[in-house]
Write an enzyme that holds these catalytic residues in place. Structure first.
Site, PDB file in Angstrom:
ATOM      1  N   HIS A  17       0.783  -0.691   0.109  1.00 16.73           N
ATOM      2  CA  HIS A  17      -0.073   0.021  -0.073  1.00 16.73           C
ATOM      3  C   HIS A  17       1.141   1.577  -0.250  1.00 16.73           C
ATOM      4  CE1 HIS A  17      -3.778   1.808   0.676  1.00 16.73           C
ATOM      5  NE2 HIS A  17      -2.876   2.955   1.285  1.00 16.73           N
ATOM      6  N   ASP A  19      -0.072   5.271  -1.282  1.00 16.32           N
ATOM      7  CA  ASP A  19      -0.570   6.839  -1.630  1.00 16.32           C
ATOM      8  C   ASP A  19      -0.168   7.847  -2.135  1.00 16.32           C
ATOM      9  OD1 ASP A  19      -3.744   5.884  -0.353  1.00 16.32           O
ATOM     10  OD2 ASP A  19      -2.674   5.716   1.507  1.00 16.32           O
ATOM     11  N   GLU A 120      -8.627   1.184  -2.587  1.00 16.78           N
ATOM     12  CA  GLU A 120      -9.169   1.728  -0.890  1.00 16.78           C
ATOM     13  C   GLU A 120     -10.636   1.673  -0.310  1.00 16.78           C
ATOM     14  OE1 GLU A 120      -6.251   2.782   2.880  1.00 16.78           O
ATOM     15  OE2 GLU A 120      -6.149   4.545   1.010  1.00 16.78           O
ATOM     16  N   HIS A 147     -13.692   1.719   3.826  1.00 14.46           N
ATOM     17  CA  HIS A 147     -11.829   2.637   4.514  1.00 14.46           C
ATOM     18  C   HIS A 147     -12.525   3.109   5.794  1.00 14.46           C
ATOM     19  CE1 HIS A 147      -9.733   6.292   4.695  1.00 14.46           C
ATOM     20  NE2 HIS A 147      -9.187   5.181   4.711  1.00 14.46           N
ATOM     21  N   HIS A 193      -9.071  -1.984   7.426  1.00 11.00           N
ATOM     22  CA  HIS A 193     -10.193  -1.173   7.309  1.00 11.00           C
ATOM     23  C   HIS A 193     -11.214  -1.766   8.106  1.00 11.00           C
ATOM     24  CE1 HIS A 193      -8.036   2.739   6.525  1.00 11.00           C
ATOM     25  NE2 HIS A 193      -7.446   2.411   5.973  1.00 11.00           N
ATOM     26  N   HIS A 214      -2.687  -3.516   4.593  1.00  6.09           N
ATOM     27  CA  HIS A 214      -2.262  -2.599   5.557  1.00  6.09           C
ATOM     28  C   HIS A 214      -1.842  -2.164   7.105  1.00  6.09           C
ATOM     29  CE1 HIS A 214      -4.609  -0.045   3.332  1.00  6.09           C
ATOM     30  NE2 HIS A 214      -4.624   1.358   4.479  1.00  6.09           N
ATOM     31  N   ASP A 283       2.303   2.212   3.856  1.00 10.23           N
ATOM     32  CA  ASP A 283       1.445   3.112   3.724  1.00 10.23           C
ATOM     33  C   ASP A 283       1.905   4.553   3.745  1.00 10.23           C
ATOM     34  OD1 ASP A 283      -1.159   4.039   4.084  1.00 10.23           O
ATOM     35  OD2 ASP A 283      -1.298   3.725   6.114  1.00 10.23           O
TER      36      ASP A 283
END
Length: 394
Positions: A17, A19, A120, A147, A193, A214, A283
Protein backbone atom coordinates in the site's frame (compact mmCIF):
# COMPACT_ATOMS: atom_id res chain seq x y z
CA UNK A 1 23.21 -4.55 5.53
CA UNK A 2 25.06 -6.34 2.72
CA UNK A 3 23.19 -9.57 3.45
CA UNK A 4 19.88 -7.69 3.44
CA UNK A 5 20.63 -6.06 0.09
CA UNK A 6 21.69 -9.40 -1.38
CA UNK A 7 18.37 -11.00 -0.41
CA UNK A 8 16.55 -8.07 -1.99
CA UNK A 9 18.31 -8.80 -5.31
CA UNK A 10 17.00 -12.37 -5.17
CA UNK A 11 13.37 -11.78 -4.14
CA UNK A 12 11.20 -8.77 -5.02
CA UNK A 13 10.14 -6.55 -2.15
CA UNK A 14 6.38 -6.23 -2.66
CA UNK A 15 4.72 -3.43 -0.69
CA UNK A 16 0.97 -3.65 -0.21
CA UNK A 17 0.00 0.00 0.00
CA UNK A 18 1.37 3.36 -1.13
CA UNK A 19 -0.71 6.54 -1.47
CA UNK A 20 1.47 8.44 -3.94
CA UNK A 21 -1.48 8.66 -6.40
CA UNK A 22 -3.48 10.53 -3.76
CA UNK A 23 -0.57 12.92 -3.21
CA UNK A 24 -0.48 13.53 -6.95
CA UNK A 25 -4.14 14.54 -6.78
CA UNK A 26 -3.76 16.67 -3.64
CA UNK A 27 -0.63 18.48 -4.74
CA UNK A 28 -0.97 18.61 -8.54
CA UNK A 29 -4.61 17.67 -9.33
CA UNK A 30 -3.18 14.65 -11.19
CA UNK A 31 -1.34 16.86 -13.70
CA UNK A 32 1.65 14.59 -14.18
CA UNK A 33 3.29 16.97 -16.63
CA UNK A 34 3.70 19.35 -13.69
CA UNK A 35 5.68 16.73 -11.75
CA UNK A 36 9.13 15.20 -12.01
CA UNK A 37 8.98 11.95 -10.08
CA UNK A 38 12.76 11.79 -9.98
CA UNK A 39 13.14 15.03 -8.04
CA UNK A 40 9.80 15.33 -6.20
CA UNK A 41 10.60 16.05 -2.54
CA UNK A 42 7.17 16.73 -1.02
CA UNK A 43 6.33 13.03 -0.77
CA UNK A 44 7.72 9.90 0.87
CA UNK A 45 8.06 8.41 -2.61
CA UNK A 46 10.01 9.30 -5.72
CA UNK A 47 11.89 7.21 -8.26
CA UNK A 48 15.33 7.74 -6.72
CA UNK A 49 13.98 6.70 -3.31
CA UNK A 50 12.29 3.67 -4.90
CA UNK A 51 15.60 2.58 -6.41
CA UNK A 52 17.43 3.09 -3.10
CA UNK A 53 14.70 1.13 -1.30
CA UNK A 54 14.94 -1.82 -3.74
CA UNK A 55 11.18 -1.71 -4.21
CA UNK A 56 10.36 -4.60 -6.53
CA UNK A 57 6.59 -4.21 -6.71
CA UNK A 58 4.09 -1.71 -5.40
CA UNK A 59 0.34 -1.80 -5.00
CA UNK A 60 -0.50 1.86 -5.67
CA UNK A 61 -3.64 2.92 -3.85
CA UNK A 62 -6.55 4.26 -5.90
CA UNK A 63 -8.03 6.05 -2.90
CA UNK A 64 -10.74 8.69 -2.71
CA UNK A 65 -12.23 9.99 0.56
CA UNK A 66 -15.45 8.78 2.13
CA UNK A 67 -16.91 12.23 1.42
CA UNK A 68 -17.25 11.11 -2.22
CA UNK A 69 -19.64 8.30 -1.31
CA UNK A 70 -23.06 8.72 -2.98
CA UNK A 71 -21.54 11.53 -5.07
CA UNK A 72 -18.59 11.17 -7.45
CA UNK A 73 -16.62 8.30 -5.90
CA UNK A 74 -16.57 6.22 -9.08
CA UNK A 75 -15.35 9.10 -11.25
CA UNK A 76 -12.66 10.09 -8.82
CA UNK A 77 -11.53 6.48 -8.42
CA UNK A 78 -11.29 6.07 -12.19
CA UNK A 79 -9.12 9.19 -12.27
CA UNK A 80 -6.82 7.66 -9.64
CA UNK A 81 -6.59 4.47 -11.71
CA UNK A 82 -5.82 6.61 -14.73
CA UNK A 83 -2.98 8.47 -13.01
CA UNK A 84 -1.25 5.16 -12.19
CA UNK A 85 -1.49 4.10 -15.84
CA UNK A 86 -0.10 7.46 -16.95
CA UNK A 87 2.69 7.29 -14.37
CA UNK A 88 3.81 3.97 -15.84
CA UNK A 89 3.68 5.35 -19.38
CA UNK A 90 5.62 8.49 -18.45
CA UNK A 91 8.40 6.55 -16.71
CA UNK A 92 8.66 3.21 -18.55
CA UNK A 93 12.31 2.85 -17.53
CA UNK A 94 11.25 2.75 -13.86
CA UNK A 95 7.74 1.26 -13.76
CA UNK A 96 6.01 -1.66 -15.44
CA UNK A 97 2.24 -1.83 -15.14
CA UNK A 98 1.37 -5.24 -13.68
CA UNK A 99 -1.82 -7.24 -13.22
CA UNK A 100 -0.58 -10.71 -12.30
CA UNK A 101 1.89 -12.61 -10.16
CA UNK A 102 3.87 -13.42 -13.30
CA UNK A 103 4.03 -9.73 -14.21
CA UNK A 104 5.69 -9.06 -10.85
CA UNK A 105 8.32 -11.70 -11.56
CA UNK A 106 8.87 -10.37 -15.08
CA UNK A 107 9.28 -6.77 -13.90
CA UNK A 108 11.77 -7.88 -11.25
CA UNK A 109 13.88 -9.60 -13.90
CA UNK A 110 13.82 -6.38 -15.93
CA UNK A 111 14.87 -4.33 -12.90
CA UNK A 112 11.65 -2.33 -12.93
CA UNK A 113 9.09 -1.73 -10.19
CA UNK A 114 5.95 -3.73 -10.94
CA UNK A 115 3.06 -1.30 -10.53
CA UNK A 116 -0.28 -2.74 -9.45
CA UNK A 117 -3.48 -1.04 -8.33
CA UNK A 118 -5.56 -1.56 -5.21
CA UNK A 119 -8.79 0.36 -4.69
CA UNK A 120 -8.99 1.51 -1.07
CA UNK A 121 -12.61 1.52 -0.01
CA UNK A 122 -15.79 -0.22 -1.13
CA UNK A 123 -17.51 3.15 -1.54
CA UNK A 124 -15.46 3.46 -4.75
CA UNK A 125 -17.61 0.88 -6.58
CA UNK A 126 -20.95 2.52 -5.63
CA UNK A 127 -22.48 -0.85 -4.68
CA UNK A 128 -22.14 -2.15 -8.26
CA UNK A 129 -20.72 -5.51 -9.29
CA UNK A 130 -20.50 -4.16 -12.84
CA UNK A 131 -18.28 -1.34 -11.61
CA UNK A 132 -16.15 -3.88 -9.70
CA UNK A 133 -15.68 -5.90 -12.89
CA UNK A 134 -14.89 -2.80 -14.93
CA UNK A 135 -12.21 -1.78 -12.45
CA UNK A 136 -10.76 -5.28 -12.64
CA UNK A 137 -10.55 -4.92 -16.42
CA UNK A 138 -8.67 -1.63 -15.85
CA UNK A 139 -6.07 -3.48 -13.78
CA UNK A 140 -7.35 -3.26 -10.20
CA UNK A 141 -6.19 -6.34 -8.30
CA UNK A 142 -7.44 -5.74 -4.80
CA UNK A 143 -10.36 -4.01 -3.16
CA UNK A 144 -10.22 -2.84 0.45
CA UNK A 145 -13.80 -3.58 1.46
CA UNK A 146 -14.25 -0.34 3.40
CA UNK A 147 -12.23 2.70 4.26
CA UNK A 148 -13.34 4.65 7.35
CA UNK A 149 -17.06 4.72 6.57
CA UNK A 150 -19.79 2.12 6.27
CA UNK A 151 -20.96 1.27 2.78
CA UNK A 152 -24.49 0.09 1.95
CA UNK A 153 -23.18 -3.48 2.28
CA UNK A 154 -20.33 -3.52 4.83
CA UNK A 155 -19.42 -2.07 8.21
CA UNK A 156 -16.04 -0.36 8.66
CA UNK A 157 -13.43 -0.60 11.44
CA UNK A 158 -14.82 2.37 13.36
CA UNK A 159 -17.72 0.14 14.43
CA UNK A 160 -15.24 -1.74 16.67
CA UNK A 161 -13.96 1.59 17.95
CA UNK A 162 -17.51 2.55 18.95
CA UNK A 163 -17.48 5.79 16.96
CA UNK A 164 -19.90 4.53 14.28
CA UNK A 165 -22.92 2.24 14.60
CA UNK A 166 -23.08 -1.12 12.88
CA UNK A 167 -25.50 -1.04 9.96
CA UNK A 168 -25.17 -4.57 8.62
CA UNK A 169 -23.89 -6.74 11.46
CA UNK A 170 -20.74 -7.03 9.35
CA UNK A 171 -21.61 -7.83 5.75
CA UNK A 172 -25.05 -7.52 4.19
CA UNK A 173 -26.27 -10.24 1.79
CA UNK A 174 -24.97 -8.11 -1.09
CA UNK A 175 -21.62 -7.83 0.67
CA UNK A 176 -21.45 -11.61 0.71
CA UNK A 177 -22.30 -11.68 -3.00
CA UNK A 178 -19.37 -9.34 -3.57
CA UNK A 179 -16.92 -11.69 -1.86
CA UNK A 180 -17.97 -14.55 -4.13
CA UNK A 181 -17.64 -12.36 -7.22
CA UNK A 182 -14.18 -11.19 -6.18
CA UNK A 183 -13.12 -14.83 -5.89
CA UNK A 184 -14.50 -15.47 -9.38
CA UNK A 185 -12.57 -12.51 -10.78
CA UNK A 186 -9.32 -13.33 -8.99
CA UNK A 187 -9.38 -9.97 -7.21
CA UNK A 188 -7.68 -10.02 -3.81
CA UNK A 189 -9.90 -9.24 -0.82
CA UNK A 190 -8.26 -6.66 1.44
CA UNK A 191 -9.44 -6.65 5.06
CA UNK A 192 -7.54 -3.59 6.23
CA UNK A 193 -10.12 -1.09 7.55
CA UNK A 194 -12.87 -3.61 8.40
CA UNK A 195 -14.18 -4.65 11.84
CA UNK A 196 -13.49 -8.07 13.33
CA UNK A 197 -16.99 -9.29 12.43
CA UNK A 198 -16.30 -8.67 8.74
CA UNK A 199 -12.86 -10.27 9.02
CA UNK A 200 -14.44 -13.46 10.33
CA UNK A 201 -17.28 -13.45 7.80
CA UNK A 202 -14.87 -13.08 4.88
CA UNK A 203 -12.55 -15.74 6.26
CA UNK A 204 -15.59 -18.03 6.39
CA UNK A 205 -16.78 -17.15 2.88
CA UNK A 206 -13.74 -16.67 0.71
CA UNK A 207 -12.23 -19.57 -1.18
CA UNK A 208 -9.07 -17.55 -1.86
CA UNK A 209 -6.52 -16.34 0.71
CA UNK A 210 -7.14 -12.82 1.96
CA UNK A 211 -4.76 -9.91 2.53
CA UNK A 212 -4.45 -7.08 5.01
CA UNK A 213 -2.64 -4.63 2.73
CA UNK A 214 -1.55 -2.22 5.49
CA UNK A 215 -2.33 -3.36 9.04
CA UNK A 216 -0.25 -4.37 12.05
CA UNK A 217 -0.56 -6.56 15.16
CA UNK A 218 -3.22 -5.64 17.73
CA UNK A 219 -1.35 -7.42 20.52
CA UNK A 220 1.53 -4.94 20.10
CA UNK A 221 -0.58 -1.80 19.60
CA UNK A 222 -4.25 -1.95 20.62
CA UNK A 223 -5.60 0.11 17.74
CA UNK A 224 -8.75 -1.16 16.02
CA UNK A 225 -7.04 -0.88 12.62
CA UNK A 226 -4.71 -3.69 13.68
CA UNK A 227 -5.26 -7.45 13.53
CA UNK A 228 -6.01 -9.42 16.74
CA UNK A 229 -4.34 -12.75 17.44
CA UNK A 230 -7.43 -14.88 16.86
CA UNK A 231 -7.70 -13.42 13.36
CA UNK A 232 -3.96 -13.90 12.76
CA UNK A 233 -4.45 -17.61 13.47
CA UNK A 234 -7.32 -17.75 10.97
CA UNK A 235 -5.21 -15.90 8.39
CA UNK A 236 -2.61 -18.63 8.78
CA UNK A 237 -5.26 -21.32 8.23
CA UNK A 238 -6.49 -19.44 5.16
CA UNK A 239 -2.93 -19.04 3.84
CA UNK A 240 -3.37 -15.26 3.78
CA UNK A 241 -1.02 -12.40 4.62
CA UNK A 242 -0.83 -9.38 6.94
CA UNK A 243 1.33 -6.62 5.46
CA UNK A 244 2.78 -4.52 8.28
CA UNK A 245 1.85 -0.83 8.39
CA UNK A 246 4.57 1.65 9.43
CA UNK A 247 2.26 4.45 10.68
CA UNK A 248 3.39 5.40 14.18
CA UNK A 249 -0.18 5.41 15.51
CA UNK A 250 -0.59 1.75 14.50
CA UNK A 251 2.96 0.75 15.49
CA UNK A 252 3.19 2.13 19.04
CA UNK A 253 -0.26 3.72 19.52
CA UNK A 254 1.60 7.02 19.97
CA UNK A 255 3.05 9.81 17.86
CA UNK A 256 6.59 8.43 17.88
CA UNK A 257 8.10 5.08 16.92
CA UNK A 258 11.39 3.45 16.00
CA UNK A 259 12.47 0.86 13.47
CA UNK A 260 12.67 -1.72 16.26
CA UNK A 261 8.98 -1.12 17.07
CA UNK A 262 8.02 -2.00 13.51
CA UNK A 263 10.16 -5.14 13.69
CA UNK A 264 8.24 -6.13 16.84
CA UNK A 265 5.09 -6.37 14.69
CA UNK A 266 6.86 -8.56 12.15
CA UNK A 267 8.09 -10.78 14.98
CA UNK A 268 4.65 -11.07 16.57
CA UNK A 269 2.82 -11.91 13.35
CA UNK A 270 5.50 -14.49 12.55
CA UNK A 271 5.16 -15.99 16.03
CA UNK A 272 1.36 -16.25 15.92
CA UNK A 273 0.65 -16.88 12.23
CA UNK A 274 3.98 -18.10 10.90
CA UNK A 275 6.58 -16.67 8.55
CA UNK A 276 4.21 -17.42 5.67
CA UNK A 277 1.66 -14.84 6.82
CA UNK A 278 3.68 -11.62 7.02
CA UNK A 279 4.61 -8.93 4.50
CA UNK A 280 5.29 -5.22 3.98
CA UNK A 281 2.52 -2.61 3.84
CA UNK A 282 4.28 0.65 4.68
CA UNK A 283 1.41 3.07 3.92
CA UNK A 284 3.88 5.67 2.67
CA UNK A 285 2.32 8.93 1.49
CA UNK A 286 -0.88 8.02 3.27
CA UNK A 287 0.30 8.81 6.79
CA UNK A 288 1.73 11.82 8.59
CA UNK A 289 4.05 10.15 11.12
CA UNK A 290 6.68 7.48 10.42
CA UNK A 291 9.27 5.77 12.61
CA UNK A 292 12.89 6.83 12.92
CA UNK A 293 14.96 5.18 10.16
CA UNK A 294 11.79 4.55 8.09
CA UNK A 295 11.12 8.11 6.95
CA UNK A 296 10.56 7.27 3.25
CA UNK A 297 10.57 4.35 0.81
CA UNK A 298 14.36 4.40 0.53
CA UNK A 299 14.51 2.95 4.07
CA UNK A 300 12.93 -0.46 3.37
CA UNK A 301 16.32 -2.25 3.59
CA UNK A 302 16.59 -1.15 7.22
CA UNK A 303 13.65 -3.41 8.11
CA UNK A 304 15.24 -6.36 6.33
CA UNK A 305 18.56 -5.80 8.12
CA UNK A 306 16.77 -5.58 11.48
CA UNK A 307 14.88 -8.84 10.91
CA UNK A 308 18.14 -10.58 10.02
CA UNK A 309 19.74 -9.14 13.13
CA UNK A 310 16.89 -10.69 15.15
CA UNK A 311 17.63 -14.13 13.78
CA UNK A 312 15.22 -14.45 10.87
CA UNK A 313 16.46 -16.97 8.33
CA UNK A 314 17.06 -16.03 4.72
CA UNK A 315 13.98 -18.01 3.72
CA UNK A 316 11.81 -16.29 6.32
CA UNK A 317 12.97 -12.90 5.06
CA UNK A 318 12.34 -13.84 1.44
CA UNK A 319 8.83 -14.95 2.38
CA UNK A 320 8.13 -11.58 4.01
CA UNK A 321 9.75 -9.63 1.17
CA UNK A 322 7.56 -11.01 -1.57
CA UNK A 323 7.18 -14.77 -1.73
CA UNK A 324 4.16 -14.75 0.59
CA UNK A 325 2.30 -12.20 -1.52
CA UNK A 326 3.25 -14.01 -4.73
CA UNK A 327 1.81 -17.23 -3.29
CA UNK A 328 -1.42 -15.54 -2.17
CA UNK A 329 -1.80 -13.83 -5.56
CA UNK A 330 -1.09 -17.06 -7.44
CA UNK A 331 -3.65 -18.99 -5.39
CA UNK A 332 -6.31 -16.34 -6.07
CA UNK A 333 -5.49 -16.57 -9.78
CA UNK A 334 -5.76 -20.38 -9.68
CA UNK A 335 -9.21 -20.18 -8.08
CA UNK A 336 -10.23 -17.66 -10.77
CA UNK A 337 -8.99 -19.96 -13.50
CA UNK A 338 -10.86 -22.93 -12.04
CA UNK A 339 -14.13 -21.03 -12.41
CA UNK A 340 -13.74 -19.79 -15.98
CA UNK A 341 -15.95 -22.49 -17.52
CA UNK A 342 -18.24 -23.13 -14.55
CA UNK A 343 -19.22 -19.81 -12.95
CA UNK A 344 -20.84 -16.86 -14.68
CA UNK A 345 -20.59 -13.21 -13.58
CA UNK A 346 -23.07 -12.32 -10.86
CA UNK A 347 -25.53 -9.86 -12.39
CA UNK A 348 -27.99 -9.61 -9.48
CA UNK A 349 -27.90 -5.95 -8.34
CA UNK A 350 -28.09 -4.69 -4.79
CA UNK A 351 -31.73 -4.06 -3.75
CA UNK A 352 -32.69 -0.52 -4.59
CA UNK A 353 -33.97 0.31 -1.13
CA UNK A 354 -30.46 -0.38 0.23
CA UNK A 355 -28.87 2.30 -1.95
CA UNK A 356 -31.69 4.78 -2.46
CA UNK A 357 -30.56 8.38 -2.11
CA UNK A 358 -31.26 11.71 -3.86
CA UNK A 359 -28.27 11.28 -6.19
CA UNK A 360 -29.27 7.82 -7.48
CA UNK A 361 -31.79 6.95 -10.19
CA UNK A 362 -33.77 3.71 -10.29
CA UNK A 363 -33.49 2.81 -13.99
CA UNK A 364 -33.70 -0.94 -14.43
CA UNK A 365 -35.32 -1.65 -11.07
CA UNK A 366 -38.77 -2.87 -12.05
CA UNK A 367 -40.08 -2.63 -8.49
CA UNK A 368 -38.62 0.76 -7.71
CA UNK A 369 -40.98 2.71 -9.91
CA UNK A 370 -42.95 5.65 -8.65
CA UNK A 371 -42.56 4.74 -4.98
CA UNK A 372 -38.84 5.29 -5.06
CA UNK A 373 -39.11 8.32 -7.33
CA UNK A 374 -41.60 9.88 -4.93
CA UNK A 375 -39.34 9.03 -2.01
CA UNK A 376 -36.49 10.90 -3.65
CA UNK A 377 -38.76 13.88 -4.32
CA UNK A 378 -39.87 13.80 -0.69
CA UNK A 379 -36.27 13.80 0.50
CA UNK A 380 -35.43 16.74 -1.75
CA UNK A 381 -38.51 18.68 -0.59
CA UNK A 382 -37.58 18.01 3.03
CA UNK A 383 -34.10 19.39 2.41
CA UNK A 384 -35.55 22.51 0.75
CA UNK A 385 -37.99 23.04 3.63
CA UNK A 386 -35.20 22.69 6.17
CA UNK A 387 -33.08 25.18 4.26
CA UNK A 388 -35.98 27.66 4.08
CA UNK A 389 -36.68 27.23 7.80
CA UNK A 390 -33.04 27.86 8.63
CA UNK A 391 -33.03 30.95 6.39
CA UNK A 392 -36.21 32.30 7.98
CA UNK A 393 -34.81 31.71 11.48
CA UNK A 394 -31.67 33.66 10.61
Amino acid sequence: MSRALKLMTETPLIDGHNDLPWQLRKQFNNQLEEVDLYTLETTHTNILKIVAGRLGAQFWSAYVPCETQYKDAVRQTLEQIDVVHRMCRKYPEAFMFATSSQDIRDAFRMNKTASLIGVEGGHSIDSSLGTLRTMYQLGVRYLTLTHSCNTPWADNWRVDEGTEPSQHDGLSPFGKQLIVEMNRLGMLIDLAHVPVKVMNQVLDLSEAPVIFSHSSAYAICQHKRNVPDDILKRVREKRGIVMVNFYNDYVTCSKSAKLSDVADHFDHIKKVAGAGAVGFGGDYDGVTRLPEDLEDVSKFPNVVAELLRRGWTDEDVKDALGNNLLRVFSEAEAIRDSKVNTTKPDDVPIPYDEVQNPCRTSFGYSNAGHTHSLSIVALLLLQVLRALSAFAAS
